[in-house]
Design a protein around this motif. Sequence first.
Motif, PDB file in Angstrom:
ATOM      1  N   LEU A 287      10.641 -13.409  -4.296  1.00  0.00           N
ATOM      2  CA  LEU A 287       9.770 -12.271  -4.052  1.00  0.00           C
ATOM      3  C   LEU A 287      10.430 -10.948  -4.411  1.00  0.00           C
ATOM      4  O   LEU A 287      11.558 -10.672  -4.002  1.00  0.00           O
ATOM      5  N   GLY A 288       9.702 -10.148  -5.184  1.00  0.00           N
ATOM      6  CA  GLY A 288      10.078  -8.764  -5.401  1.00  0.00           C
ATOM      7  C   GLY A 288       9.402  -7.911  -4.336  1.00  0.00           C
ATOM      8  O   GLY A 288       9.090  -8.385  -3.241  1.00  0.00           O
ATOM      9  N   SER A 289       9.149  -6.666  -4.667  1.00  0.00           N
ATOM     10  CA  SER A 289       8.580  -5.754  -3.675  1.00  0.00           C
ATOM     11  C   SER A 289       7.207  -5.262  -4.119  1.00  0.00           C
ATOM     12  O   SER A 289       6.873  -5.267  -5.305  1.00  0.00           O
ATOM     13  N   LEU A 290       6.431  -4.839  -3.135  1.00  0.00           N
ATOM     14  CA  LEU A 290       5.173  -4.138  -3.372  1.00  0.00           C
ATOM     15  C   LEU A 290       5.386  -2.666  -3.009  1.00  0.00           C
ATOM     16  O   LEU A 290       6.353  -2.319  -2.328  1.00  0.00           O
ATOM     17  N   PRO A 291       4.518  -1.770  -3.476  1.00  0.00           N
ATOM     18  CA  PRO A 291       4.702  -0.345  -3.160  1.00  0.00           C
ATOM     19  C   PRO A 291       4.819  -0.104  -1.667  1.00  0.00           C
ATOM     20  O   PRO A 291       4.023  -0.621  -0.872  1.00  0.00           O
ATOM     21  N   ASP A 292       5.825   0.656  -1.263  1.00  0.00           N
ATOM     22  CA  ASP A 292       6.075   0.940   0.145  1.00  0.00           C
ATOM     23  C   ASP A 292       5.357   2.224   0.543  1.00  0.00           C
ATOM     24  O   ASP A 292       5.961   3.283   0.719  1.00  0.00           O
ATOM     25  N   LEU A 293       4.044   2.118   0.663  1.00  0.00           N
ATOM     26  CA  LEU A 293       3.231   3.259   1.046  1.00  0.00           C
ATOM     27  C   LEU A 293       1.934   2.760   1.639  1.00  0.00           C
ATOM     28  O   LEU A 293       1.565   1.594   1.476  1.00  0.00           O
ATOM     29  N   GLY A 294       1.243   3.651   2.341  1.00  0.00           N
ATOM     30  CA  GLY A 294      -0.022   3.288   2.949  1.00  0.00           C
ATOM     31  C   GLY A 294      -1.172   3.408   1.974  1.00  0.00           C
ATOM     32  O   GLY A 294      -1.048   3.992   0.885  1.00  0.00           O
ATOM     33  N   LEU A 295      -2.312   2.871   2.366  1.00  0.00           N
ATOM     34  CA  LEU A 295      -3.475   2.880   1.493  1.00  0.00           C
ATOM     35  C   LEU A 295      -3.949   4.302   1.198  1.00  0.00           C
ATOM     36  O   LEU A 295      -4.398   4.597   0.085  1.00  0.00           O
ATOM     37  N   ASP A 296      -3.847   5.209   2.159  1.00  0.00           N
ATOM     38  CA  ASP A 296      -4.245   6.594   1.907  1.00  0.00           C
ATOM     39  C   ASP A 296      -3.318   7.242   0.877  1.00  0.00           C
ATOM     40  O   ASP A 296      -3.771   8.011   0.017  1.00  0.00           O
ATOM     41  N   GLU A 297      -2.010   6.921   0.944  1.00  0.00           N
ATOM     42  CA  GLU A 297      -1.073   7.436  -0.056  1.00  0.00           C
ATOM     43  C   GLU A 297      -1.349   6.820  -1.430  1.00  0.00           C
ATOM     44  O   GLU A 297      -1.173   7.468  -2.462  1.00  0.00           O
TER      45      GLU A 297
ATOM     46  N   ARG B 186     -11.596  13.133  -2.958  1.00  0.00           N
ATOM     47  CA  ARG B 186     -10.388  12.353  -2.708  1.00  0.00           C
ATOM     48  C   ARG B 186      -9.998  12.402  -1.236  1.00  0.00           C
ATOM     49  O   ARG B 186      -9.574  11.389  -0.659  1.00  0.00           O
ATOM     50  N   ALA B 187     -10.146  13.555  -0.602  1.00  0.00           N
ATOM     51  CA  ALA B 187      -9.786  13.691   0.815  1.00  0.00           C
ATOM     52  C   ALA B 187     -10.655  12.788   1.689  1.00  0.00           C
ATOM     53  O   ALA B 187     -10.157  12.167   2.643  1.00  0.00           O
ATOM     54  N   ARG B 188     -11.949  12.704   1.357  1.00  0.00           N
ATOM     55  CA  ARG B 188     -12.827  11.821   2.139  1.00  0.00           C
ATOM     56  C   ARG B 188     -12.377  10.374   2.005  1.00  0.00           C
ATOM     57  O   ARG B 188     -12.348   9.613   2.983  1.00  0.00           O
ATOM     58  N   LEU B 189     -12.032   9.976   0.788  1.00  0.00           N
ATOM     59  CA  LEU B 189     -11.597   8.603   0.569  1.00  0.00           C
ATOM     60  C   LEU B 189     -10.260   8.336   1.251  1.00  0.00           C
ATOM     61  O   LEU B 189     -10.036   7.247   1.801  1.00  0.00           O
ATOM     62  N   GLU B 190      -9.370   9.315   1.263  1.00  0.00           N
ATOM     63  CA  GLU B 190      -8.080   9.148   1.935  1.00  0.00           C
ATOM     64  C   GLU B 190      -8.265   8.917   3.432  1.00  0.00           C
ATOM     65  O   GLU B 190      -7.562   8.107   4.040  1.00  0.00           O
ATOM     66  N   ARG B 191      -9.211   9.630   4.037  1.00  0.00           N
ATOM     67  CA  ARG B 191      -9.460   9.440   5.474  1.00  0.00           C
ATOM     68  C   ARG B 191      -9.982   8.031   5.737  1.00  0.00           C
ATOM     69  O   ARG B 191      -9.559   7.362   6.694  1.00  0.00           O
ATOM     70  N   LEU B 192     -10.890   7.561   4.884  1.00  0.00           N
ATOM     71  CA  LEU B 192     -11.406   6.200   5.038  1.00  0.00           C
ATOM     72  C   LEU B 192     -10.299   5.177   4.798  1.00  0.00           C
ATOM     73  O   LEU B 192     -10.208   4.163   5.511  1.00  0.00           O
ATOM     74  N   ALA B 193      -9.437   5.446   3.826  1.00  0.00           N
ATOM     75  CA  ALA B 193      -8.343   4.525   3.511  1.00  0.00           C
ATOM     76  C   ALA B 193      -7.368   4.410   4.673  1.00  0.00           C
ATOM     77  O   ALA B 193      -6.828   3.329   4.940  1.00  0.00           O
ATOM     78  N   ALA B 194      -7.125   5.506   5.375  1.00  0.00           N
ATOM     79  CA  ALA B 194      -6.224   5.457   6.531  1.00  0.00           C
ATOM     80  C   ALA B 194      -6.801   4.562   7.625  1.00  0.00           C
ATOM     81  O   ALA B 194      -6.072   3.786   8.261  1.00  0.00           O
ATOM     82  N   GLN B 195      -8.116   4.626   7.837  1.00  0.00           N
ATOM     83  CA  GLN B 195      -8.760   3.744   8.814  1.00  0.00           C
ATOM     84  C   GLN B 195      -8.663   2.282   8.358  1.00  0.00           C
ATOM     85  O   GLN B 195      -8.410   1.381   9.174  1.00  0.00           O
TER      86      GLN B 195
ATOM     87  N   VAL C 221      -4.255   6.065  -2.583  1.00  0.00           N
ATOM     88  CA  VAL C 221      -5.376   6.846  -3.113  1.00  0.00           C
ATOM     89  C   VAL C 221      -4.860   8.125  -3.761  1.00  0.00           C
ATOM     90  O   VAL C 221      -5.215   8.463  -4.895  1.00  0.00           O
ATOM     91  N   GLY C 222      -4.000   8.849  -3.052  1.00  0.00           N
ATOM     92  CA  GLY C 222      -3.481  10.103  -3.589  1.00  0.00           C
ATOM     93  C   GLY C 222      -2.675   9.915  -4.856  1.00  0.00           C
ATOM     94  O   GLY C 222      -2.742  10.734  -5.777  1.00  0.00           O
ATOM     95  N   ARG C 223      -1.932   8.823  -4.937  1.00  0.00           N
ATOM     96  CA  ARG C 223      -1.107   8.570  -6.111  1.00  0.00           C
ATOM     97  C   ARG C 223      -1.949   8.256  -7.344  1.00  0.00           C
ATOM     98  O   ARG C 223      -1.631   8.698  -8.452  1.00  0.00           O
TER      99      ARG C 223
END
Length: 298
Positions: A138-148, A162-171, A150-152
């Motif tokens: 196993l290698g690695s997957l991105p070490d960030l949350g779903l809201d991050e 994008r901000a609306r989607l980031e809020r939904l992604a955090a949930q 979206v931003g990336r």
Amino acid sequence: MNDLGTSMTPLAGGWSGRTFLGDVGGERAVVRVYVPDDARGPAAAEIDRAVLDLVRGLVPVPEVLEARRSQPAQGQPGLLITTWVEGERGDLVVADLLDRSDRDGMARLGAAMGTVAATLAGMPVRRPGTFVDAELALGSLPDLGLDEWVGRHLHDWPLERRARLERLAAQAQDLLDSVARACLVHGDLNPKNVLLAPGATELAAVLDWEFAHAGHPWTDVGNLLRFERHPAYVEGVLEAWTDLRGGTPDALREGARAADLWALVELAARAGDNPVASRAAVLLQAVGDSGDMHAWPF
């Protein structure tokens, strides 16, 4: 084994144009070509062989005849040669079932697909990650949350959208974090990537494992339900999965939509590259604008 025949015919179904019908010892075979600069490195064909060997006997897959590692220094592509499996591509079967308003057929197909997803979800892996070699290390997957995530990927989207989607992604990320285990994930499980027995809705083969990885148990269900929204099909998928893995269909549907946001975001960032990416972008915009992971704009 005998050498691969020189005459190869491109096979329809994917967007890469790297899968061909060939001949091995006078028998039809499927040849997948891996470019030397494949993102997974020279071992890509060997990784796919290892995954097929791992799942054989649990889900229907073609037999591997040969895997050839790519040689970047010599400009030689890798090859994966598998047996030819008779059957009809699942997306074509879906179109026929819908044309005939065959609700029972859609339900049976959904159950077959949900059973595959549930079977894979029952194959535990010690942590999430990508497969990096023929031993399926196993290698690695991105070490960030779903809201991050979206931003990336969606930095070109209007800020408010994008901000609306980031809020939904955090949930959605909070929901995904409620399941603390990893399993084998196909990564592109949908009707386009299966063959069905002629005249039936029984699976003859699950194909195209190049996106396989260790990930979330809900991921493959999210892919299954991304674009196929026929009620009988959805019910078949959810009931088959929960019959094997537990939980309720409603909770699984919610979790599957959350898990699929990872893929939708990555696809939407490539809108215009192929029809699937463009369609994903439209779907994701509707999800973000409505704040509803079940939104359907089509």
